[in-house]
Design a protein around this motif. Structure first.
Motif, PDB file in Angstrom:
ATOM      1  N   THR A  55       7.767  -3.807  10.687  1.00  0.00           N
ATOM      2  CA  THR A  55       8.392  -4.334   9.628  1.00  0.00           C
ATOM      3  C   THR A  55       7.472  -5.525   9.360  1.00  0.00           C
ATOM      4  OG1 THR A  55      10.790  -3.736  10.872  1.00  0.00           O
ATOM      5  CG2 THR A  55      11.075  -5.600   9.829  1.00  0.00           C
ATOM      6  N   ALA A  56       6.660  -6.413  10.141  1.00  0.00           N
ATOM      7  CA  ALA A  56       6.449  -7.888  10.387  1.00  0.00           C
ATOM      8  C   ALA A  56       4.941  -7.358   9.831  1.00  0.00           C
ATOM      9  CB  ALA A  56       5.900  -8.613  11.840  1.00  0.00           C
ATOM     10  N   VAL A  57       4.014  -5.843   9.641  1.00  0.00           N
ATOM     11  CA  VAL A  57       3.518  -6.481   8.496  1.00  0.00           C
ATOM     12  C   VAL A  57       3.748  -6.086   7.475  1.00  0.00           C
ATOM     13  CG1 VAL A  57       0.871  -4.505   8.086  1.00  0.00           C
ATOM     14  CG2 VAL A  57       1.621  -4.712  10.766  1.00  0.00           C
ATOM     15  N   SER A  58       4.946  -5.038   7.022  1.00  0.00           N
ATOM     16  CA  SER A  58       5.123  -5.140   6.482  1.00  0.00           C
ATOM     17  C   SER A  58       5.491  -6.378   5.361  1.00  0.00           C
ATOM     18  CB  SER A  58       6.134  -4.000   5.941  1.00  0.00           C
ATOM     19  OG  SER A  58       7.000  -4.421   5.044  1.00  0.00           O
ATOM     20  N   GLU A  59       6.258  -6.811   5.819  1.00  0.00           N
ATOM     21  CA  GLU A  59       6.717  -8.484   5.592  1.00  0.00           C
ATOM     22  C   GLU A  59       5.496  -9.138   5.041  1.00  0.00           C
ATOM     23  OE1 GLU A  59      11.163  -8.794   8.089  1.00  0.00           O
ATOM     24  OE2 GLU A  59       9.369  -9.839   8.096  1.00  0.00           O
ATOM     25  N   VAL A  60       4.694  -8.983   5.954  1.00  0.00           N
ATOM     26  CA  VAL A  60       3.273 -10.569   5.770  1.00  0.00           C
ATOM     27  C   VAL A  60       2.943 -10.107   4.578  1.00  0.00           C
ATOM     28  CG1 VAL A  60       0.920 -10.787   6.838  1.00  0.00           C
ATOM     29  CG2 VAL A  60       2.903 -11.092   8.434  1.00  0.00           C
ATOM     30  N   PHE A  61       2.580  -9.329   4.993  1.00  0.00           N
ATOM     31  CA  PHE A  61       1.821  -8.301   2.911  1.00  0.00           C
ATOM     32  C   PHE A  61       2.935  -8.371   1.909  1.00  0.00           C
ATOM     33  CE2 PHE A  61      -2.037  -5.829   3.780  1.00  0.00           C
ATOM     34  CZ  PHE A  61      -2.443  -6.319   5.025  1.00  0.00           C
ATOM     35  N   GLU A  62       4.293  -7.915   1.876  1.00  0.00           N
ATOM     36  CA  GLU A  62       4.648  -8.013   0.386  1.00  0.00           C
ATOM     37  C   GLU A  62       5.499 -10.012   0.443  1.00  0.00           C
ATOM     38  OE1 GLU A  62       8.222  -6.061   1.388  1.00  0.00           O
ATOM     39  OE2 GLU A  62       7.431  -4.090   1.171  1.00  0.00           O
ATOM     40  N   MET A  63       5.010 -10.088   0.991  1.00  0.00           N
ATOM     41  CA  MET A  63       5.796 -11.782   0.738  1.00  0.00           C
ATOM     42  C   MET A  63       4.227 -12.664   0.214  1.00  0.00           C
ATOM     43  SD  MET A  63       8.396 -12.797   3.266  1.00  0.00           S
ATOM     44  CE  MET A  63       8.787 -13.867   3.074  1.00  0.00           C
ATOM     45  N   MET A  64       3.102 -12.150   1.224  1.00  0.00           N
ATOM     46  CA  MET A  64       2.189 -13.277   1.172  1.00  0.00           C
ATOM     47  C   MET A  64       0.550 -12.514   0.194  1.00  0.00           C
ATOM     48  SD  MET A  64       3.055 -15.875   3.017  1.00  0.00           S
ATOM     49  CE  MET A  64       1.698 -17.043   3.123  1.00  0.00           C
ATOM     50  N   LEU A  65       0.410 -10.939   0.311  1.00  0.00           N
ATOM     51  CA  LEU A  65      -0.232 -10.581  -0.612  1.00  0.00           C
ATOM     52  C   LEU A  65       0.019  -9.976  -1.615  1.00  0.00           C
ATOM     53  CD1 LEU A  65      -1.006 -10.485   2.868  1.00  0.00           C
ATOM     54  CD2 LEU A  65      -2.962  -9.317   1.946  1.00  0.00           C
ATOM     55  N   GLU A  66       1.328  -9.178  -1.480  1.00  0.00           N
ATOM     56  CA  GLU A  66       2.746  -8.729  -2.748  1.00  0.00           C
ATOM     57  C   GLU A  66       1.542  -7.827  -2.946  1.00  0.00           C
ATOM     58  OE1 GLU A  66       1.591 -11.557  -6.298  1.00  0.00           O
ATOM     59  OE2 GLU A  66       3.173 -12.868  -5.807  1.00  0.00           O
ATOM     60  N   ARG A  67       1.107  -6.825  -1.877  1.00  0.00           N
ATOM     61  CA  ARG A  67       0.728  -5.367  -1.850  1.00  0.00           C
ATOM     62  C   ARG A  67       2.021  -4.780  -0.895  1.00  0.00           C
ATOM     63  NH1 ARG A  67      -2.351  -8.382  -3.891  1.00  0.00           N
ATOM     64  NH2 ARG A  67      -4.379  -7.751  -4.605  1.00  0.00           N
ATOM     65  N   SER A  68       2.036  -3.629  -0.986  1.00  0.00           N
ATOM     66  CA  SER A  68       2.559  -2.596   0.006  1.00  0.00           C
ATOM     67  C   SER A  68       1.689  -1.942   1.045  1.00  0.00           C
ATOM     68  CB  SER A  68       3.333  -1.681  -0.501  1.00  0.00           C
ATOM     69  OG  SER A  68       2.781  -0.318  -1.074  1.00  0.00           O
ATOM     70  N   CYS A  69       2.050  -2.080   2.763  1.00  0.00           N
ATOM     71  CA  CYS A  69       1.283  -1.946   3.900  1.00  0.00           C
ATOM     72  C   CYS A  69       1.828  -1.094   4.332  1.00  0.00           C
ATOM     73  CB  CYS A  69       0.321  -2.817   4.520  1.00  0.00           C
ATOM     74  SG  CYS A  69      -0.438  -2.115   5.684  1.00  0.00           S
ATOM     75  N   ASP A  70       1.382   0.028   4.865  1.00  0.00           N
ATOM     76  CA  ASP A  70       2.228   1.698   5.797  1.00  0.00           C
ATOM     77  C   ASP A  70       1.430   1.768   6.882  1.00  0.00           C
ATOM     78  OD1 ASP A  70       4.259   1.703   3.286  1.00  0.00           O
ATOM     79  OD2 ASP A  70       2.243   2.518   2.471  1.00  0.00           O
ATOM     80  N   PRO A  71       1.791   2.042   7.364  1.00  0.00           N
ATOM     81  CA  PRO A  71       1.400   2.595   8.954  1.00  0.00           C
ATOM     82  C   PRO A  71       1.140   4.054   8.732  1.00  0.00           C
ATOM     83  CG  PRO A  71       3.605   2.864   8.877  1.00  0.00           C
ATOM     84  CD  PRO A  71       3.088   1.775   8.075  1.00  0.00           C
TER      85      PRO A  71
END
Lengths: 129, 156
Positions: free
Chosen positions: B19-35
């Protein structure tokens, strides 16, 4: 308006500046400091200028002098009196927030953040200043 | 993490990290990131960032990526094009990414663990060797955004 951004990460200083511009703030100058000590010197150098700073944004967790020490020293030296200070940090624990507020911070934004969140926290402070 | 009467389940630690990884990517990089399933071997010239937890939690968060992935990450974070893999801003970006993910993970902990402190990021291109073996319990996870892969290790 002029702003001071304090963060040990050059990348984060750029990200914060971009978020301020995305929030609709018309920045004429952005001063930068990589720790509290540099920031205090920037405020001393800026003292008495005809076009004073309108906003200070600071990280907490920094080498040399952290953001809380910066706030406390700024208060003791009576630098940038009345200029809103917003902390932007990954450190969102309650004791740190309370210490920042008691040392003069008016706002708090946790990383990660969106430009909308920056706008929501910063614009009301600028209007009230 | 330090021993408690009710230690946090493995899946909860990993869920918080995802969840922390997903939040950082969506909010700061405007990208989705998946495990991703399984480990991906990122060895050649990888950039390693480390955040240490002290206090109520004793441990570390290590993020590692290839220079190419790190350069793409820096571009996304800065909103600019063509960061070179050797650019110092690339190392800085990986350090901040690790910082925000570690901070986001910490913010999801419950009292008293949430009161732990996190260090400033340390970034190196000299590999993980010197960092390994300090803590006994490790959670390793690999993530992908737009085909770019990086790894995170939480160790306690």
């Amino acid at each position: 308006m002029r702003a001071l951004i304090i963060d040990d990460s050059a990348v984060m200083r750029k990200v914060i500046e971009r978020a301020l511009r995305q929030a609709g703030l018309e920045l004429t100058e952005v001063l930068q400091a990589s720790n509290g000590e540099e920031a205090l010197q920037a405020l001393r150098d800026d003292h008495g200028k005809s076009n004073p700073l309108s906003l200070i944004l600071s990280d907490i967790n920094m080498p040399v002098m952290d953001g809380l020490q910066f706030l406390e020293q700024r208060r003791d030296e009576k630098l940038a009196v009345g200029i809103p200070v917003v902390m932007i940090t990954t450190e969102g624990s309650e004791p740190l927030v309370l210490r920042a507020i008691s040392a003069g911070a008016q706002g708090y934004i946790c990383k990660p953040f969106t430009a909308e969140q920056v706008k929501a926290r910063v614009v009301p402070l600028l209007r009230a200043a | 993490m330090q021993a408690t009467e009710n230690p946090t389940p493995h899946h909860e630690i990993v869920n918080r990290l995802d969840t922390a990884v997903s939040e950082v990517f969506e909010m700061m990089l405007e990208r989705s990131c998946d495990p991703m399933d399984g480990d991906v071997n990122i060895v050649d010239g990888r950039i390693v960032a480390r955040i240490q937890f002290t206090g109520a939690v004793s441990g570390e968060c290590i993020l590692y990526a290839s220079p190419a992935t790190a350069a793409v990450t820096a571009e996304a974070l800065l909103g600019t094009a063509s960061s070179e893999p050797a650019d110092p801003m690339v190392d800085d970006a990986i350090g901040e990414l690790c910082n925000m993910i570690a901070g986001g993970w910490k913010s999801k902990l419950e009292h008293p663990q949430a009161g732990c402190l996190i260090s400033v990021p340390a970034v190196t291109r000299e590999g993980l060797g010197a960092l390994e073996g300090k803590f006994g319990t490790k959670f390793s996870r690999t993530y992908s955004f737009q085909g770019n892969v990086f790894g995170i290790v939480l160790a306690f």
